[in-house]
Design a protein around this motif. Structure first.
Motif, PDB file in Angstrom:
ATOM      1  N   PRO A  13      23.500  39.864  40.259  1.00 26.03           N
ATOM      2  CA  PRO A  13      22.984  39.556  38.920  1.00 26.03           C
ATOM      3  C   PRO A  13      22.777  40.812  38.079  1.00 26.03           C
ATOM      4  O   PRO A  13      22.017  41.696  38.451  1.00 26.03           O
ATOM      5  N   LEU A  14      23.426  40.883  36.931  1.00 26.01           N
ATOM      6  CA  LEU A  14      23.237  42.013  36.005  1.00 26.01           C
ATOM      7  C   LEU A  14      22.469  41.470  34.803  1.00 26.01           C
ATOM      8  O   LEU A  14      23.051  40.873  33.898  1.00 26.01           O
ATOM      9  N   GLN A 137      19.441  29.410  36.389  1.00 32.24           N
ATOM     10  CA  GLN A 137      19.357  28.855  37.739  1.00 32.24           C
ATOM     11  C   GLN A 137      20.052  29.786  38.742  1.00 32.24           C
ATOM     12  O   GLN A 137      19.527  30.093  39.808  1.00 32.24           O
ATOM     13  N   LEU A 138      21.251  30.273  38.351  1.00 28.69           N
ATOM     14  CA  LEU A 138      22.001  31.152  39.264  1.00 28.69           C
ATOM     15  C   LEU A 138      21.275  32.491  39.460  1.00 28.69           C
ATOM     16  O   LEU A 138      21.261  33.027  40.570  1.00 28.69           O
ATOM     17  N   PHE A 139      20.668  32.997  38.401  1.00 26.94           N
ATOM     18  CA  PHE A 139      19.867  34.224  38.541  1.00 26.94           C
ATOM     19  C   PHE A 139      18.738  33.986  39.548  1.00 26.94           C
ATOM     20  O   PHE A 139      18.478  34.818  40.419  1.00 26.94           O
ATOM     21  N   ALA A 140      18.088  32.827  39.434  1.00 23.39           N
ATOM     22  CA  ALA A 140      16.996  32.493  40.354  1.00 23.39           C
ATOM     23  C   ALA A 140      17.524  32.400  41.789  1.00 23.39           C
ATOM     24  O   ALA A 140      16.883  32.869  42.732  1.00 23.39           O
ATOM     25  N   SER A 162      25.113  26.788  44.555  1.00 20.54           N
ATOM     26  CA  SER A 162      23.807  26.889  43.900  1.00 20.54           C
ATOM     27  C   SER A 162      22.829  25.888  44.512  1.00 20.54           C
ATOM     28  O   SER A 162      23.236  24.789  44.905  1.00 20.54           O
ATOM     29  N   SER A 163      21.560  26.249  44.550  1.00 22.96           N
ATOM     30  CA  SER A 163      20.549  25.342  45.079  1.00 22.96           C
ATOM     31  C   SER A 163      20.435  24.087  44.204  1.00 22.96           C
ATOM     32  O   SER A 163      19.941  23.055  44.642  1.00 22.96           O
ATOM     33  N   ALA A 164      20.934  24.182  42.969  1.00 25.23           N
ATOM     34  CA  ALA A 164      20.870  23.029  42.065  1.00 25.23           C
ATOM     35  C   ALA A 164      22.115  22.145  42.164  1.00 25.23           C
ATOM     36  O   ALA A 164      22.298  21.232  41.366  1.00 25.23           O
ATOM     37  N   GLY A 165      22.996  22.447  43.118  1.00 26.19           N
ATOM     38  CA  GLY A 165      24.194  21.619  43.298  1.00 26.19           C
ATOM     39  C   GLY A 165      25.406  22.185  42.595  1.00 26.19           C
ATOM     40  O   GLY A 165      25.371  23.290  42.036  1.00 26.19           O
TER      41      GLY A 165
END
Lengths: 213, 474
Positions: A13-14, A137-140, A162-165
């Protein structure tokens, strides 16, 4: 050009907006007349503590421990997560060349600068645009899991991991076709030779001052 | 017939073919080349055994890393001290010779920054499509041309096919109404525009600059504005053709002559947006409200009037923006709420494809005449945009005004705009610069760039810090 079909890799992550191409590859490295060898100088001013010079052995330089690509958990990253307006500024194609040479062939951001976006597709680099909420979400996800990996499938247009699917994305059909098959743009355009010649004949009638010979 | 914008007209006139998938083949009338983004393209042609499609549309000149000192330039390319820069300049020459492309070499009086040379030679004309491996190619849109920067793969594509595969942009109109105040220049106008729409505000758009301010503006002023369209995110910036455009183009070396001139001028009358043309986005500014602009941060959108104070991140509600401000203040060595006029300078740079034309040099000379550069300054550079601009300035005696005031008068090139040659900032140094980018490290590792107009840079050189040029000589 190298084809892009599916990629699984560590995602780094940048977290800053308006990352410009001067930052991606500083000007002193543009003096090369080759397309390769830019990887060690990707993000040079952020990655090292000293001022880099062309033809220098970068493995001996002092590393900036606070720069994200130097964190051990992101070692070997193949996917870069970024913020708005990634790749703004100069048209230098050395920017995607440097990313690719470093090992990053997919960038995911809420928006990209036009010229950089276009240059990516000429080099087998896939820039994916997602909504801000999806990016957050991806940063998280990268924060939550060390060695967090994503899988990007261009054929199906899906990012998984991703944890969100699963996250769907879309790419302009011509660019997608060229990237999936590693097609050479110039070869494709030269198949249109008769159309180009017909255009030139018509244009020569309409605007003879544009044809000096 | 449906009404069209200027961009629609230019696009339609160059459409070779639209594919079923919506991608378009666009014909290119003029291709400009320089030494940094072309070597890999020529190499690609050689590897594939391809020849340029149409030689006469190409025009080359080295600019990015040519030295600007008299001594290094005096004996030609052999005098370039940096061996890596020298290889690029020599490689451009070799490639142009091999493929038969016209090049204004370093010793040629017509050499200069590619975006100064094109219009100066009449090589970029109204109604043309113009491309170059450089993002500041939008400059040529001032002529009523469709002009934009491309990457090296596209340089090779244009060389091989005379075309580009493109997707049409959306239309944006930036209208600046009314009259500019005394001492306000085209640079202040474009910086103010970027301050309003932001550095990504033009992404995906072709911008047309319209309204009374641009109608009244000289061609060189229009070039300054279009040049920085990319700093607002737009690849394309343009201004409609009018009598000012036609008067500028007439009689230049590459301009049409005789019967062709009459045909061209007749065709150019249509190069404006139709009165009822629709734009996807319209931004309106009041010209009278624009003050002299100074960038304080590390993105061109971080810009304020000279009398303002730099922002305070504590007052910004958006977290990403607040952290951007904090990071920029830290890099720039500034404290929140500090007055811009309290920023002290180490160097001043007057030059670049944005502001190195004769009108820019006249404006700067008018401010410094009879004064001395502040003793606290390490260096003040004036770098003309081309050999012909340099000759014109010398004919007018501007060079002695500069040198008498303590500024250095140099040979033409991109110079300290991007510091690929020896002209650069040291770490932590503040520079008042007439260039186009204030990115971190742009003018040298750790360097701190403040973008301003030539008159503002000149006044800052004398004062040693930023001052409002409108009250400078009172």
């Amino acid at each position: 050009m190298q084809a892009f079909t599916q990629l699984t890799g560590i995602t780094a992550p940048l977290d800053r907006a308006n990352v410009d191409t001067d930052m991606i590859i500083p000007k002193q490295f543009l003096k090369s007349i080759k397309r390769s060898g830019f990887g060690p100088n990707l993000f040079d001013e952020l990655r090292y503590l000293d001022e880099g010079q062309p033809d220098q052995d970068s493995s001996k330089r002092p590393i900036n421990p606070n720069f994200v690509l130097n964190f051990p958990r992101y070692k070997g990253a193949k996917i870069l997560l970024a913020r708005d307006n990634f790749g703004c500024g100069s048209s230098r194609e050395h920017a995607p060349w440097a990313l690719l040479d470093f090992g990053i062939s997919c960038i995911i951001a809420p928006s990209f600068a036009d010229i950089f976006y276009n240059n990516c597709f000429k080099n087998g680099v896939l820039p994916i645009t997602l909504l801000n909420e999806q990016i957050d979400q991806l940063f998280a996800d990268t924060q939550a899991t060390s060695g967090f990996e994503l899988t990007v499938d261009l054929k199906d247009g899906v990012i998984s991991g991703s944890s969100a699917g699963d996250i769907a994305f879309s790419i302009d059909s011509f660019r997608r076709h060229c990237l999936l098959n590693g097609l050479d743009d110039i070869g494709l355009t030269l198949e249109q030779t008769s159309s180009i010649q017909r255009y030139e004949q018509k244009r020569r009638q309409q605007a003879p001052w544009l044809f000096a010979d | 017939m449906a009404s069209k914008t200027l961009y629609d007209k230019l696009w339609d006139a160059h459409l070779v073919k639209q594919q079923d998938d919506g991608s378009c083949l666009i014909y290119i009338d003029r291709h400009l080349l320089h030494e940094v983004t072309s070597p890999q393209a020529f190499e690609g042609l050689r590897i594939a055994g391809r020849k340029p499609w149409r030689i006469d549309t190409n025009l080359a000149t080295p600019d990015h890393n040519v030295p600007t000192t008299f001594n290094e330039r005096a004996i030609g390319v052999d005098g370039i001290e940096d061996p890596v820069s020298k290889i690029q300049v020599v490689t451009l020459g070799d490639n142009c010779d091999e493929f038969g492309i016209t090049e204004f070499k370093m010793q040629d009086e017509r050499q200069g920054i590619v975006h100064v040379v094109g219009p100066e030679q009449g090589a970029t004309l109204p109604g043309m499509t113009v491309v170059c491996g450089d993002s500041h190619t939008a400059t040529h849109g001032a002529m009523g041309a469709l002009a934009h920067g491309i990457g090296t793969s596209e340089v090779e594509h244009v060389l091989a096919t005379q075309c580009l595969i493109q997707k049409k942009s959306q239309n944006m109109l930036v209208r600046v109404d009314g009259d500019l105040g005394e001492g306000i220049t085209s640079k202040d106008v474009v910086l103010a525009i970027i301050g309003v729409i932001g550095t990504a505000g033009g992404t995906g758009y072709a911008i047309e600059f319209g309204g009374k301010v641009f109608e009244d503006m000289t061609m060189e002023g229009r070039m300054t504005v279009c040049n920085m369209a990319i700093e607002a995110g737009a690849r394309v910036g343009m201004v409609a053709v009018d009598q000012t455009t036609i008067d500028y183009v007439e009689g230049r070396p590459f301009s049409p002559k005789g019967e062709n001139w009459d045909l061209a001028v007749a065709a150019w009358q249509d190069l404006h947006s139709d009165a009822d043309a629709e734009f996807d986005h319209v931004v309106v500014l009041d010209g009278a409200a624009i003050a002299p602009q100074v960038t304080w941060g590390t993105s061109p959108e971080m810009v304020l009037p000279v009398f303002a104070n730099v922002p305070n991140p504590a007052k910004e509600k958006d977290d990403v923006k607040a952290s951007g401000i904090t990071r920029a203040l830290e890099y720039m060595g500034l404290v929140a709420d500090q007055a811009i006029t309290d920023i002290h300078l180490d160097r001043v740079f007057i030059g670049s494809c944005t502001n190195s034309r004769i009108e820019d040099l006249r404006a700067a000379a008018a401010v410094v005449e009879g004064h001395q550069v502040a003793k606290t300054l390490k260096q003040a550079l004036v770098v003309p945009g081309s050999g012909l601009v340099k000759a014109q300035a010398e004919a007018e005696g501007l060079h002695t005004i500069f040198t008498d005031a303590g500024l250095e008068w140099r040979e033409p090139g991109c110079s300290m705009c991007l510091a690929m040659n020896a002209d650069k900032l040291g770490a932590g140094e503040h520079c008042a610069s007439t260039s186009n980018r204030n990115f971190e490290g742009r003018q040298g590792f750790g360097g701190r760039t403040h973008l301003v107009s030539p008159a503002m840079a000149a006044a800052a050189a004398i004062a040693g810090h930023f001052v409002d040029v409108r009250t400078f000589n009172l």
